[in-house]
Scaffold this motif. Structure first.
Motif, PDB file in Angstrom:
ATOM      1  N   TYR A  29      -6.366   9.901 -13.493  1.00  0.00           N
ATOM      2  CA  TYR A  29      -6.906  10.378 -12.274  1.00  0.00           C
ATOM      3  C   TYR A  29      -6.013  11.506 -11.597  1.00  0.00           C
ATOM      4  N   VAL A  30      -5.359  12.101 -12.165  1.00  0.00           N
ATOM      5  CA  VAL A  30      -4.621  12.986 -11.716  1.00  0.00           C
ATOM      6  C   VAL A  30      -5.450  14.315 -11.279  1.00  0.00           C
ATOM      7  N   LEU A  31      -5.251  14.858 -10.117  1.00  0.00           N
ATOM      8  CA  LEU A  31      -6.291  15.916  -9.728  1.00  0.00           C
ATOM      9  C   LEU A  31      -5.926  17.443 -10.154  1.00  0.00           C
ATOM     10  N   PRO A  32      -6.930  18.368 -10.139  1.00  0.00           N
ATOM     11  CA  PRO A  32      -6.293  19.784 -10.329  1.00  0.00           C
ATOM     12  C   PRO A  32      -5.038  20.274  -9.540  1.00  0.00           C
ATOM     13  N   GLY A  33      -4.183  21.049 -10.151  1.00  0.00           N
ATOM     14  CA  GLY A  33      -2.848  21.491  -9.262  1.00  0.00           C
ATOM     15  C   GLY A  33      -1.829  20.573  -9.495  1.00  0.00           C
ATOM     16  N   ASN A  34      -1.932  19.528 -10.430  1.00  0.00           N
ATOM     17  CA  ASN A  34      -0.797  18.596 -10.689  1.00  0.00           C
ATOM     18  C   ASN A  34      -1.060  17.656  -9.197  1.00  0.00           C
ATOM     19  N   ASN A  35      -2.141  17.314  -8.678  1.00  0.00           N
ATOM     20  CA  ASN A  35      -2.102  16.621  -7.426  1.00  0.00           C
ATOM     21  C   ASN A  35      -2.157  15.254  -7.960  1.00  0.00           C
ATOM     22  N   TRP A  36      -1.428  14.477  -7.322  1.00  0.00           N
ATOM     23  CA  TRP A  36      -1.204  12.941  -7.349  1.00  0.00           C
ATOM     24  C   TRP A  36      -1.757  12.273  -6.343  1.00  0.00           C
ATOM     25  N   HIS A  37      -2.847  12.933  -5.531  1.00  0.00           N
ATOM     26  CA  HIS A  37      -3.323  12.414  -4.392  1.00  0.00           C
ATOM     27  C   HIS A  37      -3.597  10.764  -4.444  1.00  0.00           C
ATOM     28  N   VAL A  38      -4.362  10.611  -5.661  1.00  0.00           N
ATOM     29  CA  VAL A  38      -5.042   9.276  -5.682  1.00  0.00           C
ATOM     30  C   VAL A  38      -3.877   8.124  -5.491  1.00  0.00           C
ATOM     31  N   TYR A  39      -2.551   8.621  -6.161  1.00  0.00           N
ATOM     32  CA  TYR A  39      -1.594   7.611  -6.237  1.00  0.00           C
ATOM     33  C   TYR A  39      -0.494   7.513  -4.807  1.00  0.00           C
ATOM     34  N   ASP A  40      -0.759   8.516  -3.894  1.00  0.00           N
ATOM     35  CA  ASP A  40      -0.217   8.420  -2.986  1.00  0.00           C
ATOM     36  C   ASP A  40       0.473   7.204  -2.108  1.00  0.00           C
ATOM     37  N   TYR A  41      -0.066   6.259  -2.243  1.00  0.00           N
ATOM     38  CA  TYR A  41       0.378   4.902  -1.918  1.00  0.00           C
ATOM     39  C   TYR A  41       1.045   3.969  -2.985  1.00  0.00           C
ATOM     40  N   SER A  42       0.206   4.133  -3.994  1.00  0.00           N
ATOM     41  CA  SER A  42       0.775   3.085  -5.205  1.00  0.00           C
ATOM     42  C   SER A  42       1.777   3.604  -5.672  1.00  0.00           C
ATOM     43  N   MET A  43       2.250   4.617  -5.819  1.00  0.00           N
ATOM     44  CA  MET A  43       3.595   5.097  -6.531  1.00  0.00           C
ATOM     45  C   MET A  43       4.975   4.673  -5.652  1.00  0.00           C
ATOM     46  N   PHE A  44       4.655   4.480  -4.317  1.00  0.00           N
ATOM     47  CA  PHE A  44       5.566   3.853  -3.466  1.00  0.00           C
ATOM     48  C   PHE A  44       5.334   2.667  -2.645  1.00  0.00           C
ATOM     49  N   TRP A  45       4.480   1.762  -3.497  1.00  0.00           N
ATOM     50  CA  TRP A  45       3.756   0.591  -2.779  1.00  0.00           C
ATOM     51  C   TRP A  45       4.984  -0.283  -2.251  1.00  0.00           C
ATOM     52  N   ALA A  46       6.017  -0.817  -2.984  1.00  0.00           N
ATOM     53  CA  ALA A  46       7.188  -1.613  -2.429  1.00  0.00           C
ATOM     54  C   ALA A  46       7.819  -0.990  -1.264  1.00  0.00           C
ATOM     55  N   ASN A  47       7.979   0.402  -1.414  1.00  0.00           N
ATOM     56  CA  ASN A  47       8.985   1.060  -0.277  1.00  0.00           C
ATOM     57  C   ASN A  47       8.045   1.251   1.013  1.00  0.00           C
ATOM     58  N   VAL A  48       6.736   1.230   0.677  1.00  0.00           N
ATOM     59  CA  VAL A  48       5.787   1.185   2.070  1.00  0.00           C
ATOM     60  C   VAL A  48       5.712   0.037   2.688  1.00  0.00           C
ATOM     61  N   ARG A  49       5.692  -1.112   1.840  1.00  0.00           N
ATOM     62  CA  ARG A  49       5.899  -2.465   2.348  1.00  0.00           C
ATOM     63  C   ARG A  49       7.066  -2.981   2.941  1.00  0.00           C
ATOM     64  N   ALA A  50       8.194  -2.278   2.657  1.00  0.00           N
ATOM     65  CA  ALA A  50       9.350  -2.507   3.402  1.00  0.00           C
ATOM     66  C   ALA A  50       9.566  -1.603   4.683  1.00  0.00           C
ATOM     67  N   ASP A  51       8.878  -0.387   4.464  1.00  0.00           N
ATOM     68  CA  ASP A  51       8.985   0.385   5.592  1.00  0.00           C
ATOM     69  C   ASP A  51       8.184  -0.244   6.795  1.00  0.00           C
ATOM     70  N   ALA A  52       7.113  -0.812   6.834  1.00  0.00           N
ATOM     71  CA  ALA A  52       6.277  -1.274   7.699  1.00  0.00           C
ATOM     72  C   ALA A  52       7.132  -2.353   8.448  1.00  0.00           C
ATOM     73  N   LEU A  53       7.658  -3.148   7.504  1.00  0.00           N
ATOM     74  CA  LEU A  53       8.418  -4.561   7.890  1.00  0.00           C
ATOM     75  C   LEU A  53       9.504  -3.771   8.913  1.00  0.00           C
ATOM     76  N   ARG A  54      10.208  -2.894   8.443  1.00  0.00           N
ATOM     77  CA  ARG A  54      11.431  -2.217   8.983  1.00  0.00           C
ATOM     78  C   ARG A  54      11.067  -1.689  10.488  1.00  0.00           C
TER      79      ARG A  54
END
Length: 369
Positions: free
Chosen positions: A336-361
């Motif tokens: 599901y990579v979009l034109p232009g090498n755009n990884w839009h679909v994975y914006d959250y899932s690529m960094f899921w654990a860091n987002v989780r920690a970021d919100a808690l912090r």
């Protein structure tokens, strides 16, 4: 500004129908012809008063069990949630062309939305109670045309989101802090919520952070109207985060063409202005971080019903215009990579654990105020 994001389903349909070579030459025109509705926009009535008091109007909220946001990857311990109230607006999952806005009872569209919520909103569940409304989202094709119907469809979708937000404020614990988050179309609606219902109001003092992910925010022309600065420190509260992910070699032309001719929230042109780029691995602005800083990327299974989490897979580096580079050797997360090498679909899932920690912090910082 809105005619720039190419969502996965439409892209795949076009690729299957016409082949990769033809798409490489005429892809954007083909997408428009295939995905922009040919019917007239149909005005629909506003939601009845207190419509969102009905739990059936939510994918997730207190009182519902086994929701998509309750999902956790194997090996991640379920902990007692924090004290935040989280309002999450899901991205586009409707790709129909027979109407401009999704029907609330469209099972296929709702199924896609729940896939997104599992991979995105679940990252916030450790910080508190997640509220994720159903809404009559604008179809994918609304982002590919300048027709008046497209803006009418987005306005209708926003009215639903605004009604859901009002109900959220009426029912959420008034003593709890709030995290606001969204992705893509959801992030677009979030910028309007911030301008119309949060900025300059007493409610702004309750905002832990706003995650405006997968949508451009101009540092020069947008931030002031949104009522909060970009997050400069990893433990800062009351600030805004935003990123748009590309692998190298990146071609963000589709975004820049629209962004650079658009007008900012303050009325000035966005042309040439840098976008907010929060590095999700560091929680800071315009930063770089190696893959070793990534605490966990979600690797989905073929059914998209679950995923495993693997650390140290994806680096992140903010570029000069504000796009987030994930390097030239990203992992295989699916087709599901979009034109232009755009990884839009994975914006959250690529960094899921860091987002989780970021919100808690950031929540911990807010609670120390």
């Amino acid at each position: 500004m809105a005619r720039k994001f190419l969502y996965v389903v439409a892209t795949l349909i076009v690729l299957v129908l016409v082949g990769g070579f033809v798409y490489s030459l005429f892809g954007n025109d083909l997408l428009r012809r295939a995905m922009v509705p040919s019917v007239a926009f149909k005005a629909e009535p506003a939601m009845p008063a207190n419509a969102y008091a009905d739990r059936a109007m939510w994918f997730a909220r207190p009182g519902l069990s086994n929701t998509p946001v309750d999902w956790l990857p194997p090996g991640v311990e379920r902990t007692e949630p924090g004290n935040a109230e989280i309002f999450f607006i899901h991205p586009t999952s409707f790709v129909g062309t027979d109407r401009w806005n999704a029907a609330l009872d469209d099972s296929e569209t709702n199924g896609r939305a729940q896939v997104f919520l599992r991979g995105q909103a679940s990252a916030f569940s450790a910080a508190g109670r997640v509220w994720a409304p159903r809404y009559r989202q604008a179809t994918f094709g609304a982002f590919l045309t300048g027709e008046a119907a497209a803006q009418q469809a987005l306005d209708l979708a926003y009215r639903d989101v605004a009604a859901a937000f009002d109900q959220f404020l009426a029912e959420a614990d008034p003593k709890r802090p709030i995290i606001l988050a969204g992705h893509s179309q959801g992030a677009l609606h979030l910028t309007r919520l911030l301008r119309e219902k949060v900025a300059g109001t007493p409610l702004a003092r309750r905002i832990v952070a706003a995650y405006v992910v997968g949508w451009p925010v101009s540092k020069a022309t947008d931030l002031a109207a949104l009522g909060m600065p970009e997050c400069a420190a990893a433990d800062q509260a009351g600030c805004l985060l935003s990123w748009q992910s590309f692998a190298d070699p990146a071609d963000p032309t589709l975004i820049l063409e629209q962004y650079d001719v658009s007008t900012g929230f303050d009325g000035r042109p966005r042309n040439g202005t840098p976008m907010v780029c929060t590095n999700p691995l560091t929680g800071t602005a315009d930063a770089q971080a190696p893959a070793s800083a990534n605490a966990g990327t979600l690797i989905p299974d073929k059914s998209l019903e679950s995923a495993t989490m693997t650390p140290a897979l994806v680096p992140a580096s903010c570029g000069p215009r504000g796009f987030l580079s994930i390097g030239d050797s990203p992992p295989d997360l699916g087709p599901y990579v979009l034109p232009g090498n755009n990884w839009h679909v994975y914006d959250y899932s690529m960094f899921w654990a860091n987002v989780r920690a970021d919100a808690l912090r950031r929540l911990a910082t807010w609670e120390k105020r």
